[in-house]
Design a protein around this motif. Structure first.
Motif, PDB file in Angstrom:
ATOM      1  N   ILE A 136       0.832  -1.280  -0.019  1.00 23.07           N
ATOM      2  CA  ILE A 136       0.053   0.086   0.076  1.00 23.07           C
ATOM      3  C   ILE A 136       0.815   1.267   0.208  1.00 23.07           C
ATOM      4  O   ILE A 136       1.828   1.381   0.989  1.00 23.07           O
ATOM      5  CB  ILE A 136      -1.083  -0.020   0.992  1.00 23.07           C
ATOM      6  N   VAL A 151      -4.809   5.380   4.478  1.00 23.94           N
ATOM      7  CA  VAL A 151      -3.778   4.469   4.505  1.00 23.94           C
ATOM      8  C   VAL A 151      -4.146   3.066   5.312  1.00 23.94           C
ATOM      9  O   VAL A 151      -4.122   1.949   4.910  1.00 23.94           O
ATOM     10  CB  VAL A 151      -2.454   4.776   5.239  1.00 23.94           C
ATOM     11  N   ASP A 189      -6.852   1.269   3.419  1.00 20.23           N
ATOM     12  CA  ASP A 189      -6.394   0.323   2.338  1.00 20.23           C
ATOM     13  C   ASP A 189      -5.598  -0.767   2.680  1.00 20.23           C
ATOM     14  O   ASP A 189      -5.601  -1.722   2.119  1.00 20.23           O
ATOM     15  CB  ASP A 189      -5.531   1.473   1.384  1.00 20.23           C
ATOM     16  N   VAL A 190      -4.801  -0.506   3.789  1.00 17.67           N
ATOM     17  CA  VAL A 190      -4.061  -1.563   4.330  1.00 17.67           C
ATOM     18  C   VAL A 190      -5.034  -2.696   4.664  1.00 17.67           C
ATOM     19  O   VAL A 190      -4.693  -4.034   4.493  1.00 17.67           O
ATOM     20  CB  VAL A 190      -3.020  -1.169   5.661  1.00 17.67           C
ATOM     21  N   ASN A 237      -6.505  -4.650   1.720  1.00 16.55           N
ATOM     22  CA  ASN A 237      -5.771  -5.358   0.906  1.00 16.55           C
ATOM     23  C   ASN A 237      -5.231  -6.635   1.926  1.00 16.55           C
ATOM     24  O   ASN A 237      -5.067  -7.816   1.304  1.00 16.55           O
ATOM     25  CB  ASN A 237      -4.320  -4.517   0.845  1.00 16.55           C
TER      26      ASN A 237
END
Length: 167
Positions: free
Chosen positions: A62, A120, A123-124, A127
């Motif tokens: 990411i 962030v 998104d982390v 994912n």
């Protein structure tokens, strides 16, 4: 006459804490017999360290994630990375609890200065969940993201000027 009972297994929904180097998780229990389909003959076990590595790699993909792990962990990692023949530890900053069918993951991150930390982290989380569930088949019940530092651009400039003590 006394009757002995077999120990009961723990709930599937509650993740269990295990030592990563020695434990595996059964993802599927197979059935023996020539009359069974090939896909059902045998068991599949996944070591906890596999979940650690998959989560670590997925988190580092990411943009905005500078590094992972706490201060001491990063310092030891930096030394380890400089040793010839040493490999980077993709599991640094990752802790997992793995049950029979589920896992919970804790991540320690260092983010780049200027990126929105909540974006962030989101998104982390997305994912890591996607990668772990796709690769291992385990259900990820939670991913806790701990941002323990922010990497400043000046940090790189200072480390480049202090590398050499003599000119």
């Amino acid at each position: 006459m006394t009757t002995q009972t077999a120990p009961t297994s723990q709930s599937v929904s509650a993740p269990q804490t295990r030592k990563p180097a020695q434990t595996t998780t059964d993802v599927s229990g197979g059935v023996a017999g020539a009359d069974q389909p090939a896909a059902n003959r045998g068991r599949t076990s996944i070591a906890d360290v596999v979940v650690v590595k998959v989560a670590g790699i997925a988190a580092r993909e990411i943009p905005g994630v500078y590094d992972m792990g706490g201060g001491l962990s990063r310092t030891i990692g930096a030394v380890r990375d400089r040793v010839p023949g040493g490999r980077p530890n993709v599991g640094r900053g990752v802790k997992v609890e793995v049950g029979e069918r589920q896992t919970a993951i804790d991540l320690d991150l260092v983010v780049e200065y200027g990126v929105p930390i909540t974006d962030v982290a989101r998104d982390v989380r997305e994912n890591v969940i996607s990668a772990v569930e796709r690769i291992t088949g385990l259900e990820v019940v939670e991913v806790n993201v701990i941002v323990n530092d922010v990497h400043l651009p000046e940090d790189d400039a200072e480390s480049q000027t202090t590398d050499s003590r003599v000119a």
